[in-house]
Structures are given as structure tokens and as C-alpha cells.
Design an enzyme around this catalytic site. Structure first.
Site, PDB file in Angstrom:
ATOM      1  N   GLY A  68      -2.555   3.394  -5.190  1.00  0.00           N
ATOM      2  CA  GLY A  68      -1.773   3.606  -6.264  1.00  0.00           C
ATOM      3  C   GLY A  68      -1.150   5.189  -6.460  1.00  0.00           C
ATOM      4  O   GLY A  68      -1.780   5.870  -5.818  1.00  0.00           O
ATOM      5  N   GLY A 115      -4.165   0.120  -4.142  1.00  0.00           N
ATOM      6  CA  GLY A 115      -2.924  -0.859  -4.611  1.00  0.00           C
ATOM      7  C   GLY A 115      -2.262  -1.148  -3.159  1.00  0.00           C
ATOM      8  O   GLY A 115      -1.478  -2.181  -3.354  1.00  0.00           O
ATOM      9  N   GLU A 138     -12.406   2.874  -5.280  1.00  0.00           N
ATOM     10  CA  GLU A 138     -12.265   3.256  -6.829  1.00  0.00           C
ATOM     11  C   GLU A 138     -13.602   3.640  -7.548  1.00  0.00           C
ATOM     12  O   GLU A 138     -13.404   4.597  -8.423  1.00  0.00           O
ATOM     13  CB  GLU A 138     -11.644   2.081  -7.470  1.00  0.00           C
ATOM     14  CG  GLU A 138     -10.285   1.732  -7.011  1.00  0.00           C
ATOM     15  CD  GLU A 138     -10.350   0.855  -5.730  1.00  0.00           C
ATOM     16  OE1 GLU A 138      -9.238   0.732  -5.228  1.00  0.00           O
ATOM     17  OE2 GLU A 138     -11.397   0.536  -5.019  1.00  0.00           O
ATOM     18  N   ASP A 146      -9.974  -2.910  -8.202  1.00  0.00           N
ATOM     19  CA  ASP A 146      -9.083  -3.935  -8.877  1.00  0.00           C
ATOM     20  C   ASP A 146      -8.080  -4.551  -7.764  1.00  0.00           C
ATOM     21  O   ASP A 146      -8.409  -4.728  -6.704  1.00  0.00           O
ATOM     22  CB  ASP A 146      -8.254  -3.363  -9.915  1.00  0.00           C
ATOM     23  CG  ASP A 146      -7.271  -2.054  -9.431  1.00  0.00           C
ATOM     24  OD1 ASP A 146      -7.437  -1.430  -8.546  1.00  0.00           O
ATOM     25  OD2 ASP A 146      -6.434  -1.743 -10.309  1.00  0.00           O
TER      26      ASP A 146
END
Length: 345
Positions: A68, A115, A138, A146
Site C-alpha cells: 500500500g 496491499g 507488516e 492485513d
């Protein structure tokens, strides 16, 4: 075809296929809010279009997608307005891909992280070349795996998913195929031909069989057995104890890696991956949205990004700094309901 993605993502209809191309190569195709919205609208349109038999997702440049747009997230959070709406829409897209009823072929040639994993690995066909590298790193920036990591990682055999979640280590296409992350492996020079055939036939199974390029597992049996032994433990503390009791080079290296990670992130990720094993994709995304809201209101995430990106290469100072000092009640708080702010799917 214009679904509102600007110059960040391109949509084409060719033969039987809807083709999506990520077009931010200089930013390693980091996923933006604009890209998320455009892809969601395209999938909605193509799901209803009888002439679209399948969707192909690919990328320009040397990365599929390195995650992301974390600098934007850092700046917005620091300014007091963390981009909760971006994550809500991203998580909705991840769930939309998981239930997309037509073949969804992700063609991964290069790095895929964060992402990027969310827009590729929840589809039906995950195709990787010898240039592909997968990671969910992460915990190294004070965050958590996530974008559906809690749905994707628990299913991998031999506790390999727990190992990937807690270490953030990268793997190549052989390990991805062996573990079930990838469904197919092909040679990088076969990509253009593969896309052409998919557009012509609309039949991914037969076409992918023709392009299949066998990939050997990169991680040896002894290491896989060690991963299964240590990462199958019932608590994070037991994983650490198990590694500490092992005199092997693998155990020493793995412990050294875990000690660099945010203790809070490790505790959250351990619980998240364990919980995800028995949860639906939608429930996983609701759980992740709860965790996300607490992470964005916390400290370690911003400290992790500062160390990795703002003051490149500096050492993050985690709070608490040791796993032993992580309060279980604090970790419970990450998983509590958001009341009327729950993720609507």
C-alpha cells in the site's frame, strides 16, 4: 475502459477477458485509494457482463505490487486523520475478489507484498513466475498482515503461514506453489503468450496446464520440519521458548528476526492467524478492520514507518520493547468490536 483509476490502473476488454494492469511502476505499483475504487467498479461491471469469461490482473515494471501507499498513510495519520476509509474500501475489495464468481487470474512477475497480495491472492488462479517474491512483512513496521492475511495464511500446510506472518520473510515461486499460495507457476517469458491464449479461449485451466513450468521447493525438508515444530505451538511465548531450546542455525536466525519485529505486532499477528483458521473471509475482514483501527490509533505503526521510510534504515524503538512486557489485555483490545463503526460488507 474508464472506471476512474486515472493513470494508476488500466482496464481493457480483449476477447473473452477483462484485463487489469497496474500502472505505477516507479512506485512499485503501490495500491492507492483510487486504484481500489476503480478495480471494485470494474469487477462489478465484468461480473454482470456475459461476454467477460475471466479477469486477468497483471502489472507494469519489476514489481507486481509492493504493498500500500504507506507514506500517504503515515502523513495522514500523523496529521490526525488516519485514512480509515481507504482501508475500509480496500478490505471490501479483498472480500469482493474472494467471492468473485468468474475465474480471476493474477499474473505475478516480481515482488508482491501487503496491499498487492490483497488484490491478487484471493482470486481463483495465482500464477507466479521465477521472478516472483511473496512477503507479508507488516510486523517489521509495527503493523499486521492485513488485506485478508488472516484468511490466506492459516490454510498453508505445516504452519508455514504462521511462520511467514511472524517473520515477514520473503519466499519465491517454488515455496509459494508447494504451500498452496500459488496455484500455478510459469516461465516469465511465457507471460505474453499466456495472456493471449486466455483472451482467446476464456478457459484458464486448460491454458495454464499448457504453460505450466514446474518449480522446485526452495526451502529444504529439514527447515520445513523445524518450521512445523516451532510454529505449531499454542502461544507466542511457546514459539520463542521452542526456538531458544533449538541450537540450529535456522532457530538462531529466526529468533534474531523475531526480535527485530514489533512485540505488539507479533502478539496481534499470532492471535489473528490462529483466529482466522476457523473464520470466513468476510469475518476475517471484519476482524482485521477492528485491528486496523487500533493500530492507526497506536504508536508502533508510525514508529515503524518512520524508521523504514522517513529516517531510512534507522532502528525502530518499539513500545513495549520486549514480548514479555506486552499486556495480554491490551492485545484483547485490538479485537474488540467497533460498535457502529464495524466494517460493512
Amino acid at each position: 475502459m474508464d472506471f476512474g483509476g486515472g493513470d494508476e490502473i488500466r482496464f481493457e476488454r480483449t476477447g473473452s477477458a477483462g484485463i487489469v494492469t497496474l500502472t505505477r511502476p516507479k512506485a512499485l505499483n503501490a495500491v492507492t485509494h483510487k486504484m481500489v475504487g476503480a478495480l471494485s467498479r470494474a469487477l462489478e461491471a465484468w461480473q454482470a457482463d456475459r461476454d467477460v469469461a475471466l479477469v486477468v490482473v497483471k502489472a507494469e515494471g519489476r514489481a507486481f505490487s509492493a504493498g500500500g501507499d504507506i507514506l500517504h498513510i503515515y502523513e495522514a495519520g500523523r496529521a490526525g486523520s488516519p485514512p480509515v476509509d481507504f482501508f475500509a474500501d480496500e478490505y471490501r475489495l479483498n472480500a469482493q475478489i474472494a467471492r468473485f464468481p468468474k475465474p480471476y487470474v493474477s499474473l505475478i512477475d516480481g515482488i508482491v507484498m501487503g496491499g498487492g497480495v490483497g488484490i491478487s491472492f484471493h482470486g481463483s488462479h495465482r500464477v507466479m513466475t521465477e521472478n516472483a517474491q511473496f512477503a507479508m512483512p507488516e510486523v517489521g513496521i509495527g503493523f499486521f498482515p492485513d488485506v485478508g492475511g488472516s484468511h490466506l495464511l492459516p490454510d498453508l500446510g505445516g504452519y508455514f503461514g504462521m511462520y511467514l506472518a511472524l517473520t515477514g520473510n520473503r519466499i519465491r515461486y517454488g515455496d509459494a506453489l508447494w504451500s498452496g499460495l500459488a496455484t500455478h507457476t510459469i516461465a516469465a517469458d511465457g507471460q505474453i503468450g499466456l495472456v493471449e491464449r486466455l483472451c482467446e479461449t476464456g478457459e484458464p485451466e486448460a491454458v495454464l496446464r499448457g504453460f505450466f513450468h514446474p518449480a522446485k521447493r526452495e526451502t529444504d525438508r529439514e527447515t520445513l520440519e523445524a518450521i512445523a515444530l516451532h510454529f505449531s505451538r499454542q502461544s507466542l511465548a511457546e514459539i520463542i521458548e521452542s526456538l531458544e531450546a533449538d541450537t540450529s542455525e535456522f532457530a538462531a536466525k529466526t529468533l534474531a528476526t523475531l526480535r527485530l519485529r514489533s512485540p505488539t505486532s507479533l502478539a496481534v499477528a499470532f492471535r489473528q492467524i490462529r483466529a482466522g483458521l476457523t473464520m470466513s473471509m468476510d469475518d476475517c475482514m471484519r476482524m482485521e478492520f477492528r485491528i486496523l483501527n487500533r493500530m492507526l490509533a497506536g504508536r508502533d505503526f508510525y514508529e515503524g514507518i518512520r524508521a523504514a521510510i522517513i529516517d531510512k534504515g534507522s532502528t525502530p524503538v518499539w513500545q513495549p520493547a520486549r514480548l514479555a512486557d506486552v499486556d495480554p489485555a491490551e492485545i484483547d483490545r485490538y479485537f474488540q468490536t467497533l460498535g457502529d463503526r464495524e466494517l460493512a460488507l
